[in-house]
Design an enzyme around this catalytic site. Structure first.
Site, PDB file in Angstrom:
ATOM      1  N   ILE A 207       0.962  -1.136   0.051  1.00  0.00           N
ATOM      2  CA  ILE A 207      -0.021  -0.228   0.015  1.00  0.00           C
ATOM      3  C   ILE A 207       0.852   1.190  -0.018  1.00  0.00           C
ATOM      4  O   ILE A 207       0.704   2.185  -0.668  1.00  0.00           O
ATOM      5  CB  ILE A 207      -0.885   0.068   1.281  1.00  0.00           C
ATOM      6  CG1 ILE A 207      -1.723  -1.345   1.319  1.00  0.00           C
ATOM      7  CG2 ILE A 207      -1.695   1.103   1.122  1.00  0.00           C
ATOM      8  CD1 ILE A 207      -2.762  -1.327   2.561  1.00  0.00           C
ATOM      9  N   ARG A 208       1.899   1.203   0.801  1.00  0.00           N
ATOM     10  CA  ARG A 208       2.773   2.227   1.178  1.00  0.00           C
ATOM     11  C   ARG A 208       4.246   1.871   1.589  1.00  0.00           C
ATOM     12  O   ARG A 208       4.222   1.172   2.374  1.00  0.00           O
ATOM     13  CB  ARG A 208       2.126   3.340   2.032  1.00  0.00           C
ATOM     14  CG  ARG A 208       2.921   4.736   2.206  1.00  0.00           C
ATOM     15  CD  ARG A 208       2.122   5.543   3.028  1.00  0.00           C
ATOM     16  NE  ARG A 208       2.755   6.641   3.559  1.00  0.00           N
ATOM     17  CZ  ARG A 208       2.524   7.616   4.593  1.00  0.00           C
ATOM     18  NH1 ARG A 208       1.182   7.290   5.353  1.00  0.00           N
ATOM     19  NH2 ARG A 208       3.145   8.669   4.765  1.00  0.00           N
ATOM     20  N   GLU A 209       5.044   2.665   0.982  1.00  0.00           N
ATOM     21  CA  GLU A 209       6.456   2.459   1.218  1.00  0.00           C
ATOM     22  C   GLU A 209       7.168   3.818   1.885  1.00  0.00           C
ATOM     23  O   GLU A 209       6.802   4.910   1.454  1.00  0.00           O
ATOM     24  CB  GLU A 209       7.554   1.918   0.136  1.00  0.00           C
ATOM     25  CG  GLU A 209       6.907   0.679  -0.105  1.00  0.00           C
ATOM     26  CD  GLU A 209       8.083  -0.074  -1.254  1.00  0.00           C
ATOM     27  OE1 GLU A 209       8.835  -0.779  -0.642  1.00  0.00           O
ATOM     28  OE2 GLU A 209       7.858   0.357  -2.348  1.00  0.00           O
ATOM     29  N   GLY A 210       7.814   3.649   3.224  1.00  0.00           N
ATOM     30  CA  GLY A 210       8.426   4.748   3.723  1.00  0.00           C
ATOM     31  C   GLY A 210       9.833   4.505   4.285  1.00  0.00           C
ATOM     32  O   GLY A 210      10.479   3.423   3.849  1.00  0.00           O
ATOM     33  N   GLY A 211      10.404   5.469   4.913  1.00  0.00           N
ATOM     34  CA  GLY A 211      11.793   5.313   5.031  1.00  0.00           C
ATOM     35  C   GLY A 211      12.122   4.232   6.177  1.00  0.00           C
ATOM     36  O   GLY A 211      13.195   3.490   6.057  1.00  0.00           O
ATOM     37  N   HIS A 212      10.978   4.009   7.162  1.00  0.00           N
ATOM     38  CA  HIS A 212      11.605   2.852   8.138  1.00  0.00           C
ATOM     39  C   HIS A 212      10.524   1.749   8.012  1.00  0.00           C
ATOM     40  O   HIS A 212      10.547   0.623   8.685  1.00  0.00           O
ATOM     41  CB  HIS A 212      11.122   3.640   9.537  1.00  0.00           C
ATOM     42  CG  HIS A 212      12.178   4.493  10.039  1.00  0.00           C
ATOM     43  ND1 HIS A 212      13.585   4.529   9.755  1.00  0.00           N
ATOM     44  CD2 HIS A 212      12.041   6.006  10.150  1.00  0.00           C
ATOM     45  CE1 HIS A 212      14.003   5.662  10.214  1.00  0.00           C
ATOM     46  NE2 HIS A 212      13.083   6.427  10.428  1.00  0.00           N
ATOM     47  N   ALA A 213       9.536   1.637   7.185  1.00  0.00           N
ATOM     48  CA  ALA A 213       8.485   0.501   7.113  1.00  0.00           C
ATOM     49  C   ALA A 213       7.843   0.457   5.737  1.00  0.00           C
ATOM     50  O   ALA A 213       7.751   1.682   5.011  1.00  0.00           O
ATOM     51  CB  ALA A 213       7.667   0.497   8.241  1.00  0.00           C
ATOM     52  N   ASP A 331       3.065  14.054  13.709  1.00  0.00           N
ATOM     53  CA  ASP A 331       2.965  13.878  12.210  1.00  0.00           C
ATOM     54  C   ASP A 331       1.725  13.778  11.657  1.00  0.00           C
ATOM     55  O   ASP A 331       1.583  12.638  10.874  1.00  0.00           O
ATOM     56  CB  ASP A 331       3.999  12.627  11.906  1.00  0.00           C
ATOM     57  CG  ASP A 331       4.309  12.403  10.504  1.00  0.00           C
ATOM     58  OD1 ASP A 331       4.236  13.444   9.957  1.00  0.00           O
ATOM     59  OD2 ASP A 331       4.777  11.156  10.238  1.00  0.00           O
TER      60      ASP A 331
END
Length: 569
Positions: A207-213, A331
């Protein structure tokens, strides 16, 4: 040559530093930007300057002097925010840093003794050896040979260090050959040992990719879930977020529901720590507003549920024998707010959330505290950062309240985004395409400097169309609500609880203002229901009717001129 400033004579002998706390002289010349008074506790040392400050985050004092051809003038004195190189000195030995202007030079010192920044030992004459010139610092005569010897010694030391590293690596390789493969690092192993396997967990798509997960959609025992997978290098982030989700009493309709923590990975990918959370197929608030408009009732439902979720996080409470601390999200953005099936909002992504100091926590309650000002002022999406975070002026003395105020600023920007997609607030019934807050002014990827110039220096906010007054119980109700939430003065902002009360008043208006363009209002059955009353708050917490964060707090009224009954903080 100028002597010492003689500031020691102005300090009362009765001012003594407690153990493990550094005491420094505090002074800031008029016009100096960037105050350091929040780095310590100001003490009254006399009727006028200089004052005394007791350091909170370091054991290091500093001083800055401006040397001209005629005199040396004190610019700043106080506490540093951390123990830096040079703080081990017991006396103030200024060194040149920069040319402030033509004919003047700034000198600074750091030292590690009580009141050591009151005097300086000496300052070189302006333009003399060691004073910065137009091309930078000039070396004094005779320094070149010594500098060459120092560089040679440094090179030899580095060569010896590299040789030692090579020998150690060779020995380690030989040991591996003899004793077999080396186990994984302790941090990853400990994390895996304490986490259960989830064999029934199925991964479907990212669904979504980020810096930590990375966040996946999947299933657990037949239930659609969101799976937040952390790489092994982000074990600390996983543990912090898991600890927040597992706090007792952190269950609310408008906060994403935590289901389980475990370990695993999609398919052939290496297993890692993961969080299993409630899945909301409608996606984030940003995605939803980009693809849909919302009538007045639906917009209010989203806005009210968002305020309810934030008010719940901020609230400190005892309920059913369980203690829930106040939590700052830090955030809050339209990417981290999800849309539920009924059209209401749920706040997610507690990766940067922070447990706040409380008034009535249990004796055994010992939440981890942030280490220093930088950890307190850490925030997420820059677009939604409050002005006091952009210019590093957050109140560190009462940082729990300050972080709540910063969240309310972010909430105001999200309310603006929701209302901007409401056709009932437009004369022609056609809202413009969705834009993030400040996207019209700064584009899709603003820099920190651009946001600082717009939100801090110019004090500008997203544009509020005049037609938005049509659905408020009094003209300008929506405008006043937003302006009271994103006020440049943090102490003037509403609490999240008061934002919730004002939105409830908009849901059930007594008198609707006639819309000049003749557009009908939404039907009452489209409005969201009023929220259930919250449990009693703790003694010393903001009361349910308290609007603002200031010491004198008034009842939640949309009439700024109305008399407000005050209550203690």
């Amino acid at each position: 040559m100028l002597g010492t400033l003689g500031l020691w004579a102005l300090l009362p002998a009765a001012v003594q530093a407690p153990p493990n706390r550094r005491t420094c002289v505090f002074f800031e010349a008029p016009g100096v930007r960037g105050s350091t008074k929040t780095l310590g506790e100001l003490l009254d040392a006399g009727p006028g300057p200089p004052r005394v400050i007791r350091c909170l985050y370091s054991r290091c004092c500093f001083g800055i002097w401006n040397l001209t051809r005629d005199q040396a003038q004190v610019e700043m004195q106080g506490c540093r925010d951390s123990d830096e190189p040079g703080c081990e000195s017991l006396s103030c030995d200024p060194s040149p840093r920069a040319r402030a202007s033509s004919g003047s030079t700034l000198f600074t010192c750091s030292c590690g003794a009580d009141f050591c920044n009151a005097n300086y030992s000496h300052l070189p004459p302006l333009g003399g050896p060691g004073t910065p010139g137009p091309q930078g610092p000039q070396a004094a005569p005779g320094e070149s040979p010594w500098m060459a010897l120092a560089l040679l010694g440094l090179v030899l030391l580095l060569l010896l260090l590299l040789g030692g590293i090579v020998v150690a690596l060779l020995q380690r390789k030989a040991y591996r050959v003899q004793s077999g493969p080396e186990p994984e690092p302790d941090s990853g192993r400990d994390c895996s040992e304490e986490l259960p396997e989830l064999p029934q967990l199925c991964f479907s798509q990212v669904i979504r990719e980020g810096g930590h997960a990375a966040v996946w959609a999947g299933q657990l025992q037949g239930e659609l879930v969101a799976i937040k997978v952390f790489p092994r290098r982000a074990v600390a982030q996983f543990r912090a977020e898991r600890a927040l989700y597992e706090l007792p009493g952190l269950q609310h309709n408008h906060v994403v529901r935590f289901i389980a923590a475990g370990q695993g990975g999609p398919g052939p990918l290496p297993s890692g720590p993961l969080l299993v959370l409630e899945l909301h197929p409608k996606g984030s608030l940003c995605q939803y507003l980009s693809q849909h408009t919302s009538d007045w009732g639906s917009s209010l439902r989203m806005a009210l549920s968002l305020a309810q979720g934030l008010a719940f996080l901020h609230e400190e409470r005892w309920q059913d024998g369980q203690y829930k601390p106040g939590i700052a999200h830090r955030d809050l953005s339209s990417q981290n707010v999800l849309i539920r099936e009924d059209g209401s909002c749920a706040i997610g992504d507690l990766g940067l959330a922070l447990v706040l100091p409380g008034f009535a926590q249990p004796r055994a309650w010992a939440p981890p505290q942030p280490r220093g000002p930088a950890a307190i002022m850490e925030a997420g999406t820059q677009r939604y950062m409050a002005p006091e975070l952009l210019d590093k002026s957050l109140d560190l003395q009462d940082w729990g309240t300050a972080l709540r105020r910063a969240d309310v600023y972010s909430l105001a920007l999200l309310l603006w985004e929701i209302l901007s997609r409401c056709p009932d607030l437009r004369p022609d019934g056609r809202p413009p395409p969705f834009q993030l807050a400040y996207e019209a002014e700064l584009g899709s990827a603003p820099t920190t400097c651009e946001l600082w110039a717009l939100a801090v220096e110019e004090r500008r906010r997203p544009d509020i169309p005049s037609s938005w007054c049509c659905f408020a119980t009094d003209p300008g109700g929506l405008r006043e609500l937003l302006e009271d939430c994103w006020d440049a003065d943090p102490e003037a902002r509403l609490t999240a609880e008061c934002v919730q009360q004002r939105l409830v008043a908009l849901v059930h208006p007594q008198e609707a203002q006639p819309c000049p363009e003749g557009r009908p209002h939404s039907h009452p059955e489209d409005w969201p229901p009023a929220p259930a009353p919250a449990p009693a708050l703790l003694p010393g917490s903001p009361q349910p009717g308290a609007c603002h964060f200031g010491v004198q707090q008034g009842l939640c009224s949309r009439n700024p001129g109305a008399a407000c009954a005050s209550s203690d903080v």
